[in-house]
Structures are given as structure tokens and as C-alpha cells.
Motif scaffolding. Sequence first.
Motif, PDB file in Angstrom:
ATOM      1  N   ARG A  31       3.889   9.785   1.929  1.00  0.00           N
ATOM      2  CA  ARG A  31       2.865   8.744   1.853  1.00  0.00           C
ATOM      3  C   ARG A  31       2.074   8.797   3.134  1.00  0.00           C
ATOM      4  O   ARG A  31       2.615   9.065   4.201  1.00  0.00           O
ATOM      5  N   GLY A  32       0.775   8.530   3.043  1.00  0.00           N
ATOM      6  CA  GLY A  32      -0.045   8.553   4.241  1.00  0.00           C
ATOM      7  C   GLY A  32      -1.216   7.603   4.149  1.00  0.00           C
ATOM      8  O   GLY A  32      -1.620   7.189   3.058  1.00  0.00           O
ATOM      9  N   VAL A  33      -1.735   7.245   5.296  1.00  0.00           N
ATOM     10  CA  VAL A  33      -2.921   6.406   5.393  1.00  0.00           C
ATOM     11  C   VAL A  33      -3.962   7.180   6.194  1.00  0.00           C
ATOM     12  O   VAL A  33      -3.666   7.661   7.289  1.00  0.00           O
ATOM     13  N   VAL A  34      -5.140   7.303   5.641  1.00  0.00           N
ATOM     14  CA  VAL A  34      -6.262   7.896   6.360  1.00  0.00           C
ATOM     15  C   VAL A  34      -7.149   6.733   6.765  1.00  0.00           C
ATOM     16  O   VAL A  34      -7.592   5.948   5.915  1.00  0.00           O
ATOM     17  N   VAL A  35      -7.394   6.592   8.053  1.00  0.00           N
ATOM     18  CA  VAL A  35      -8.170   5.471   8.575  1.00  0.00           C
ATOM     19  C   VAL A  35      -9.608   5.908   8.794  1.00  0.00           C
ATOM     20  O   VAL A  35      -9.866   6.894   9.487  1.00  0.00           O
ATOM     21  N   GLY A  36     -10.527   5.182   8.184  1.00  0.00           N
ATOM     22  CA  GLY A  36     -11.943   5.485   8.311  1.00  0.00           C
ATOM     23  C   GLY A  36     -12.510   5.902   6.971  1.00  0.00           C
ATOM     24  O   GLY A  36     -11.778   6.259   6.046  1.00  0.00           O
TER      25      GLY A  36
ATOM     26  N   ALA B  90      -9.177  13.011   0.236  1.00  0.00           N
ATOM     27  CA  ALA B  90      -9.254  13.628  -1.096  1.00  0.00           C
ATOM     28  C   ALA B  90      -8.372  14.869  -1.163  1.00  0.00           C
ATOM     29  O   ALA B  90      -7.686  15.105  -2.164  1.00  0.00           O
ATOM     30  N   GLU B  91      -8.367  15.656  -0.107  1.00  0.00           N
ATOM     31  CA  GLU B  91      -7.520  16.855  -0.092  1.00  0.00           C
ATOM     32  C   GLU B  91      -6.038  16.481  -0.048  1.00  0.00           C
ATOM     33  O   GLU B  91      -5.224  17.043  -0.789  1.00  0.00           O
ATOM     34  N   LEU B  92      -5.681  15.528   0.796  1.00  0.00           N
ATOM     35  CA  LEU B  92      -4.287  15.093   0.895  1.00  0.00           C
ATOM     36  C   LEU B  92      -3.783  14.486  -0.413  1.00  0.00           C
ATOM     37  O   LEU B  92      -2.607  14.641  -0.759  1.00  0.00           O
ATOM     38  N   ALA B  93      -4.658  13.795  -1.127  1.00  0.00           N
ATOM     39  CA  ALA B  93      -4.261  13.108  -2.366  1.00  0.00           C
ATOM     40  C   ALA B  93      -3.741  14.077  -3.425  1.00  0.00           C
ATOM     41  O   ALA B  93      -3.030  13.669  -4.337  1.00  0.00           O
ATOM     42  N   LYS B  94      -4.051  15.361  -3.306  1.00  0.00           N
ATOM     43  CA  LYS B  94      -3.532  16.355  -4.243  1.00  0.00           C
ATOM     44  C   LYS B  94      -2.071  16.691  -3.951  1.00  0.00           C
ATOM     45  O   LYS B  94      -1.378  17.237  -4.790  1.00  0.00           O
ATOM     46  N   GLU B  95      -1.610  16.372  -2.730  1.00  0.00           N
ATOM     47  CA  GLU B  95      -0.255  16.720  -2.295  1.00  0.00           C
ATOM     48  C   GLU B  95       0.608  15.506  -1.950  1.00  0.00           C
ATOM     49  O   GLU B  95       1.819  15.626  -1.885  1.00  0.00           O
ATOM     50  N   ALA B  96      -0.029  14.367  -1.679  1.00  0.00           N
ATOM     51  CA  ALA B  96       0.695  13.203  -1.172  1.00  0.00           C
ATOM     52  C   ALA B  96       0.105  11.927  -1.762  1.00  0.00           C
ATOM     53  O   ALA B  96      -0.928  11.947  -2.420  1.00  0.00           O
ATOM     54  N   ARG B  97       0.794  10.812  -1.522  1.00  0.00           N
ATOM     55  CA  ARG B  97       0.267   9.508  -1.920  1.00  0.00           C
ATOM     56  C   ARG B  97      -0.540   8.971  -0.747  1.00  0.00           C
ATOM     57  O   ARG B  97       0.002   8.732   0.334  1.00  0.00           O
ATOM     58  N   VAL B  98      -1.834   8.780  -0.946  1.00  0.00           N
ATOM     59  CA  VAL B  98      -2.743   8.476   0.165  1.00  0.00           C
ATOM     60  C   VAL B  98      -3.448   7.142  -0.034  1.00  0.00           C
ATOM     61  O   VAL B  98      -3.893   6.827  -1.136  1.00  0.00           O
ATOM     62  N   THR B  99      -3.556   6.405   1.038  1.00  0.00           N
ATOM     63  CA  THR B  99      -4.358   5.188   1.079  1.00  0.00           C
ATOM     64  C   THR B  99      -5.489   5.440   2.070  1.00  0.00           C
ATOM     65  O   THR B  99      -5.257   5.966   3.154  1.00  0.00           O
ATOM     66  N   LEU B 100      -6.702   5.062   1.685  1.00  0.00           N
ATOM     67  CA  LEU B 100      -7.854   5.170   2.573  1.00  0.00           C
ATOM     68  C   LEU B 100      -8.134   3.767   3.103  1.00  0.00           C
ATOM     69  O   LEU B 100      -8.374   2.840   2.322  1.00  0.00           O
ATOM     70  N   ALA B 101      -8.071   3.594   4.408  1.00  0.00           N
ATOM     71  CA  ALA B 101      -8.273   2.283   5.026  1.00  0.00           C
ATOM     72  C   ALA B 101      -9.587   2.278   5.797  1.00  0.00           C
ATOM     73  O   ALA B 101      -9.859   3.185   6.573  1.00  0.00           O
ATOM     74  N   SER B 102     -10.381   1.233   5.574  1.00  0.00           N
ATOM     75  CA  SER B 102     -11.646   1.099   6.291  1.00  0.00           C
ATOM     76  C   SER B 102     -11.903  -0.366   6.598  1.00  0.00           C
ATOM     77  O   SER B 102     -11.269  -1.243   6.024  1.00  0.00           O
ATOM     78  N   ARG B 103     -12.842  -0.623   7.480  1.00  0.00           N
ATOM     79  CA  ARG B 103     -13.156  -2.005   7.871  1.00  0.00           C
ATOM     80  C   ARG B 103     -13.797  -2.803   6.749  1.00  0.00           C
ATOM     81  O   ARG B 103     -13.699  -4.012   6.704  1.00  0.00           O
ATOM     82  N   ALA B 104     -14.504  -2.115   5.900  1.00  0.00           N
ATOM     83  CA  ALA B 104     -15.201  -2.779   4.799  1.00  0.00           C
ATOM     84  C   ALA B 104     -14.976  -1.949   3.530  1.00  0.00           C
ATOM     85  O   ALA B 104     -14.617  -0.776   3.615  1.00  0.00           O
ATOM     86  N   PRO B 105     -15.186  -2.541   2.376  1.00  0.00           N
ATOM     87  CA  PRO B 105     -15.034  -1.756   1.149  1.00  0.00           C
ATOM     88  C   PRO B 105     -15.933  -0.519   1.180  1.00  0.00           C
ATOM     89  O   PRO B 105     -17.072  -0.567   1.648  1.00  0.00           O
ATOM     90  N   VAL B 106     -15.384   0.577   0.710  1.00  0.00           N
ATOM     91  CA  VAL B 106     -16.125   1.841   0.691  1.00  0.00           C
ATOM     92  C   VAL B 106     -17.055   1.847  -0.515  1.00  0.00           C
ATOM     93  O   VAL B 106     -16.647   1.508  -1.624  1.00  0.00           O
ATOM     94  N   LYS B 107     -18.294   2.208  -0.280  1.00  0.00           N
ATOM     95  CA  LYS B 107     -19.267   2.308  -1.362  1.00  0.00           C
ATOM     96  C   LYS B 107     -19.554   3.780  -1.584  1.00  0.00           C
ATOM     97  O   LYS B 107     -20.351   4.382  -0.871  1.00  0.00           O
ATOM     98  N   PHE B 108     -18.850   4.358  -2.541  1.00  0.00           N
ATOM     99  CA  PHE B 108     -19.029   5.775  -2.825  1.00  0.00           C
ATOM    100  C   PHE B 108     -20.298   5.981  -3.637  1.00  0.00           C
ATOM    101  O   PHE B 108     -20.627   5.197  -4.511  1.00  0.00           O
ATOM    102  N   ALA B 109     -20.983   7.052  -3.324  1.00  0.00           N
ATOM    103  CA  ALA B 109     -22.161   7.451  -4.098  1.00  0.00           C
ATOM    104  C   ALA B 109     -21.921   8.870  -4.583  1.00  0.00           C
ATOM    105  O   ALA B 109     -21.293   9.673  -3.881  1.00  0.00           O
TER     106      ALA B 109
END
Length: 180
Positions: A135-140, A150-169
Motif C-alpha cells: 500500500r502506498g500514498v503519493v502526495v501531490g 498511475a504507474e504504481l496502481a498497476k502493482e500496488a494499492r495507491v492513494t493520491l493525496a492532495s490539498r484540494a480535490p483533484v480535477k482531472f481533465a
Amino acid sequence: MLEASGAAAGSWPRHYDSLTLFSPARYSSLPGMSFSGYPDRYPHRDEVAAYLTAYAAGLDADIRTGRRVTGVRRGSAGFEVELANGSALAARAVVAASGTFGHPHRPALVGLDRFTGTVLHAADYRRPAPFTGQRGVVVGAGNSAVQIAAELAKEARVTLASRAPVKFAGQKIAGRDLHF
């Protein structure tokens, strides 16, 4: 031109293995030299390093590698640039073009001294294999953080942590890259 690393490509050869530009080659080229190949592809780390090396070789410029700047101050004829080896250079003008991978910021985090897991800066990350099944957390939520997550998520359980909700485009809108 002064470059702290041993090559004109700077820190590019040391970035993580899967790094690709987030803008297509056609929008990432420097004046006077296009990336070779299909212009709508996203150049890979090694291609960018080779491109920068070739670009630098074609410049009519004095490029000095292995020269880390430690300070700049006003001098009698403009500026005095102090180097890590103790020498100094005079310059009429200075442009600071430093990158974060050469001197990554590692904030002091409460409890980090007791954390028994692995803590890496993006500058130290290379590939996902060592994290398989973990399990891992990527900050930012910048480009590197999202690419690494995204690359880690293929091999591990990943959480992406940021100061505000991420707005993907989407990278492409109506079949064209968003940089278009």
C-alpha cells in the motif's frame, strides 16, 4: 551556461524510468530544433535527455557542466556567481533555471522518525516493482505525482493525496491534445 550535473541534459537522465512529457513533441521542442518522429507523441525521459544533449551541442554557447552555483551577488560589473568548488565568475546578467529534481524539498513531517515504511521523493523514485503488493500514498497532484501514482496502481494499492480535490481533465479533447 552553468550546469550542476555532468551533462547538458541536466537531471533528465535521473528521472523515473517511465517519465514521459505531458505535452506532445510538437509543443515541447525548443527553437530551431524539433523532436524527431511523430509530432503528437509524448517523448520519453531518455528521448528528452538525448534531445537536450543534441540541442546543447548545436548551440554556439560556452556550456560548463559539473558547475554547481552556490550564490549570486551584485558585483562591480554586474554579478558575481559563486561556485561550489570555491571559484567565482563575473556575469552581466543571470538567469536562474533551477529544477526541483536537483534539490528536492523534503519537508519535516511529524512522526516520520517513527515511520518504518519507505519514504521517497519523486526524484528518488525509479519504477514500481519494489512496491508490488504494498500500500502506498503519493502526495501531490502535479504531473509527476499523477504519473507515478498511475504507474504504481498497476502493482500496488495507491492513494493520491492532495490539498484540494483533484480535477482531472482528459489529455485529448475531440481527438486533439489539450495543448492544441
